[in-house]
Scaffold this motif. Structure first.
Motif, mmCIF file in Angstrom:
data_model
loop_
_atom_site.group_PDB
_atom_site.id
_atom_site.type_symbol
_atom_site.label_atom_id
_atom_site.label_comp_id
_atom_site.label_asym_id
_atom_site.label_seq_id
_atom_site.Cartn_x
_atom_site.Cartn_y
_atom_site.Cartn_z
ATOM 1 N N ALA A 24 0.831 -1.209 0.000
ATOM 2 C CA ALA A 24 0.000 0.000 0.000
ATOM 3 C C ALA A 24 0.859 1.251 0.000
ATOM 4 O O ALA A 24 0.497 2.266 -0.589
ATOM 5 N N ALA A 25 2.023 1.184 0.698
ATOM 6 C CA ALA A 25 2.878 2.358 0.791
ATOM 7 C C ALA A 25 3.420 2.766 -0.566
ATOM 8 O O ALA A 25 3.772 3.922 -0.787
ATOM 9 N N ASP A 26 3.535 1.814 -1.504
ATOM 10 C CA ASP A 26 4.051 2.120 -2.828
ATOM 11 C C ASP A 26 2.954 2.539 -3.806
ATOM 12 O O ASP A 26 3.243 2.961 -4.917
ATOM 13 N N GLU A 27 1.694 2.371 -3.446
ATOM 14 C CA GLU A 27 0.602 2.781 -4.320
ATOM 15 C C GLU A 27 0.457 4.304 -4.312
ATOM 16 O O GLU A 27 0.480 4.924 -3.249
ATOM 17 N N PRO A 28 0.280 4.920 -5.491
ATOM 18 C CA PRO A 28 0.024 6.364 -5.504
ATOM 19 C C PRO A 28 -1.260 6.684 -4.733
ATOM 20 O O PRO A 28 -2.183 5.873 -4.667
ATOM 21 N N HIS A 29 -1.309 7.859 -4.168
ATOM 22 C CA HIS A 29 -2.447 8.279 -3.353
ATOM 23 C C HIS A 29 -2.919 9.637 -3.873
ATOM 24 O O HIS A 29 -2.152 10.601 -3.901
ATOM 25 N N VAL A 30 -4.177 9.694 -4.304
ATOM 26 C CA VAL A 30 -4.749 10.922 -4.867
ATOM 27 C C VAL A 30 -5.829 11.473 -3.946
ATOM 28 O O VAL A 30 -6.698 10.733 -3.467
ATOM 29 N N ASP A 241 -10.674 11.341 -19.407
ATOM 30 C CA ASP A 241 -9.361 11.509 -20.033
ATOM 31 C C ASP A 241 -8.430 12.350 -19.162
ATOM 32 O O ASP A 241 -7.212 12.157 -19.189
ATOM 33 N N THR A 242 -8.974 13.285 -18.405
ATOM 34 C CA THR A 242 -8.157 14.068 -17.475
ATOM 35 C C THR A 242 -7.604 13.149 -16.385
ATOM 36 O O THR A 242 -6.423 13.218 -16.028
ATOM 37 N N ALA A 243 -8.473 12.283 -15.854
ATOM 38 C CA ALA A 243 -8.031 11.346 -14.824
ATOM 39 C C ALA A 243 -7.013 10.353 -15.382
ATOM 40 O O ALA A 243 -6.027 10.015 -14.710
ATOM 41 N N VAL A 244 -7.222 9.883 -16.606
ATOM 42 C CA VAL A 244 -6.268 8.965 -17.239
ATOM 43 C C VAL A 244 -4.907 9.640 -17.394
ATOM 44 O O VAL A 244 -3.859 9.021 -17.140
ATOM 45 N N ALA A 245 -4.916 10.906 -17.809
ATOM 46 C CA ALA A 245 -3.656 11.648 -17.941
ATOM 47 C C ALA A 245 -2.950 11.770 -16.593
ATOM 48 O O ALA A 245 -1.716 11.693 -16.519
ATOM 49 N N MET A 246 -3.722 11.956 -15.521
ATOM 50 C CA MET A 246 -3.127 11.999 -14.183
ATOM 51 C C MET A 246 -2.498 10.662 -13.814
ATOM 52 O O MET A 246 -1.405 10.610 -13.246
ATOM 53 N N VAL A 247 -3.198 9.578 -14.127
ATOM 54 C CA VAL A 247 -2.676 8.241 -13.820
ATOM 55 C C VAL A 247 -1.323 8.044 -14.503
ATOM 56 O O VAL A 247 -0.365 7.553 -13.894
ATOM 57 N N ARG A 248 -1.224 8.440 -15.767
ATOM 58 C CA ARG A 248 0.046 8.308 -16.487
ATOM 59 C C ARG A 248 1.120 9.209 -15.863
ATOM 60 O O ARG A 248 2.285 8.804 -15.748
ATOM 61 N N ALA A 249 0.732 10.410 -15.466
ATOM 62 C CA ALA A 249 1.690 11.325 -14.854
ATOM 63 C C ALA A 249 2.190 10.806 -13.510
ATOM 64 O O ALA A 249 3.282 11.174 -13.060
ATOM 65 N N LEU A 250 1.405 9.945 -12.881
ATOM 66 C CA LEU A 250 1.802 9.347 -11.606
ATOM 67 C C LEU A 250 2.720 8.134 -11.802
ATOM 68 O O LEU A 250 3.103 7.483 -10.831
ATOM 69 N N GLY A 251 3.036 7.840 -13.063
ATOM 70 C CA GLY A 251 4.020 6.798 -13.337
ATOM 71 C C GLY A 251 3.453 5.448 -13.684
ATOM 72 O O GLY A 251 4.199 4.474 -13.806
ATOM 73 N N ILE A 252 2.148 5.348 -13.853
ATOM 74 C CA ILE A 252 1.524 4.073 -14.232
ATOM 75 C C ILE A 252 1.453 4.014 -15.757
ATOM 76 O O ILE A 252 0.805 4.847 -16.388
ATOM 77 N N GLU A 253 2.125 3.046 -16.346
ATOM 78 C CA GLU A 253 2.232 2.980 -17.801
ATOM 79 C C GLU A 253 1.079 2.209 -18.444
ATOM 80 O O GLU A 253 0.521 2.639 -19.453
ATOM 81 N N GLU A 254 0.734 1.067 -17.885
ATOM 82 C CA GLU A 254 -0.357 0.265 -18.439
ATOM 83 C C GLU A 254 -1.667 0.721 -17.785
ATOM 84 O O GLU A 254 -2.049 0.242 -16.724
ATOM 85 N N VAL A 255 -2.333 1.660 -18.424
ATOM 86 C CA VAL A 255 -3.508 2.293 -17.831
ATOM 87 C C VAL A 255 -4.786 1.627 -18.317
ATOM 88 O O VAL A 255 -4.989 1.429 -19.519
ATOM 89 N N SER A 256 -5.652 1.285 -17.372
ATOM 90 C CA SER A 256 -6.979 0.778 -17.698
ATOM 91 C C SER A 256 -7.892 1.969 -17.963
ATOM 92 O O SER A 256 -8.187 2.747 -17.052
#
Length: 372
Positions: A24-30, A241-256
């Motif tokens: 959990a400590a390694d999971e991004p937190h928004v 799409d804004t949220a997806v862009a945030m997910v990618r910016a947080l370092g997650i490459e394979e985005v659902s």
């Protein structure tokens, strides 16, 4: 930004609980922020709140990609959403998620939070932010703290109102010199009549005043602006799409990435404006993916607020495309009026004559025909 987990001892990871905590400590937190302004009296909304569609879409994107989410608001507790359609798939997903609903029923008070706990912050829109979030000092502090520790800042629709007075430690406005967007002046004219007179400012104007390089697409079309770690979306159809862009910016490459019928419909309209043949082929391949009634209304509004001949042409193309799937006297009249604005009375009359066959008793069609 949370620090990476440092393993100092094998024994520190022996228990399952410790392992789960480490993961959990390694999971991004928004941090997702909602307006507390909404108010009802006797079941009638007297003050606008947050946009439930935007909450549910963004929450689903973050949740589906393994991101921890904390819901917060200025007042804490349960904020009021503006009226929304509970049958929409994304809203159903949120309403059926016990963890999400529990968090919404008791949002965390902004003043109790520390920006160091989060990797990103996402501001949900709705008209409410124009009244409370834009002047909330605690939210400004959190946005500054998150951004300055290399976190990601996102906002959609009226959510960017929360950014207009955010100053960095050097005294500069966060948006100064950065590309940004939000609900446009044109969209306020088209859809904001009820609450707009009570606004202290128009969002587009204020972002520009603060030095923001304002970008926009057409009326209610999908626009996401990415300027480094600052990510903003124009309207509700830009939320996912804004949220997806945030997910990618947080370092997650394979985005659902979720697929929502209303967002797909807007994207189909945008494709039609660029390449009609491709849009028709895409629609015919999977017509159930799109909301034709929504496409029709989008065409009507595009025509009503068009300021150029090209915009009028696009609106006519969209409404004509939809007619084979969904038709209404208002669409016929709007097409005819658009032709008149293009100084093409012959095409307008031809369109109305066809409409008269379909709606022989429509008084407005008869009246307009009499003027041509």
């Amino acid at each position: 930004m949370k620090r990476p987990l440092i393993v100092t001892s094998l024994w520190s990871l022996v228990s399952a609980g410790a392992i789960n905590s480490a993961i959990a400590a390694d999971e991004p937190h928004v941090l997702m922020v909602l307006s507390s302004y909404g108010k009802q009296v006797d079941g009638k909304t007297t003050q606008p709140g947050f946009e439930f569609d935007e909450l549910s879409k963004a929450y689903q994107v973050f949740s589906n990609n393994g991101i921890q989410v904390t819901l917060a608001s200025p007042a804490g507790g349960q904020p009021l959403a503006d009226e929304y359609n509970k049958d929409k798939s994304y809203n159903q997903a949120f309403l059926n998620d016990q963890q999400a609903m529990s968090a919404l029923s008791d949002t965390v008070k902004l003043a109790s939070l520390n920006g160091q706990s989060f990797d990103g912050v996402f501001i949900v829109g709705g008209k409410g932010p124009m009244f409370d979030l834009h002047q909330d000092n605690e939210l400004q502090r959190l946005i500054r703290e998150i951004y300055e520790q290399q976190g990601v800042v996102g906002a959609v629709c009226h959510g960017p109102a929360a950014l207009v007075d955010v100053k960095l430690s050097n005294g500069d406005y966060l948006v100064d010199g950065r590309r940004v967007n939000g609900f446009t002046n044109l969209e306020e004219t088209a859809f904001g009549k009820k609450w707009r007179p009570q606004f202290e400012f128009l969002l587009e104007d204020k972002l520009k005043e603060r030095g923001g390089l304002f970008e926009q697409d057409g009326l209610m079309l999908n626009q996401v602006t990415i300027d480094g770690r600052l990510i903003t979306g124009q309207n509700p159809f830009s939320t996912a799409d804004t949220a997806v862009a945030m997910v990618r910016a947080l370092g997650i490459e394979e985005v659902s990435e979720p697929v929502y019928k209303d967002d797909q419909s807007v994207k189909l309209a945008e494709l039609l404006f660029r390449d009609k043949a491709a849009a028709v082929a895409q629609f015919n391949k999977s017509p159930d993916t799109y909301d034709v009634q929504m496409l029709a209304m989008l065409g009507v509004y595009q025509a009503k607020f068009a300021t150029t001949q090209l915009q009028l042409h696009h609106a006519i193309e969209l409404m004509t495309f939809v007619q084979s799937q969904f038709n209404h006297p208002m669409i016929e009249l709007t097409i005819a009026k658009a032709h008149v604005r293009q100084n093409n009375q012959a095409e307008a009359k031809s369109s109305l004559l066809r409409a008269q066959k379909a709606y022989p008793d429509n008084a407005k069609i008869k009246a307009m025909l009499a003027t041509l």
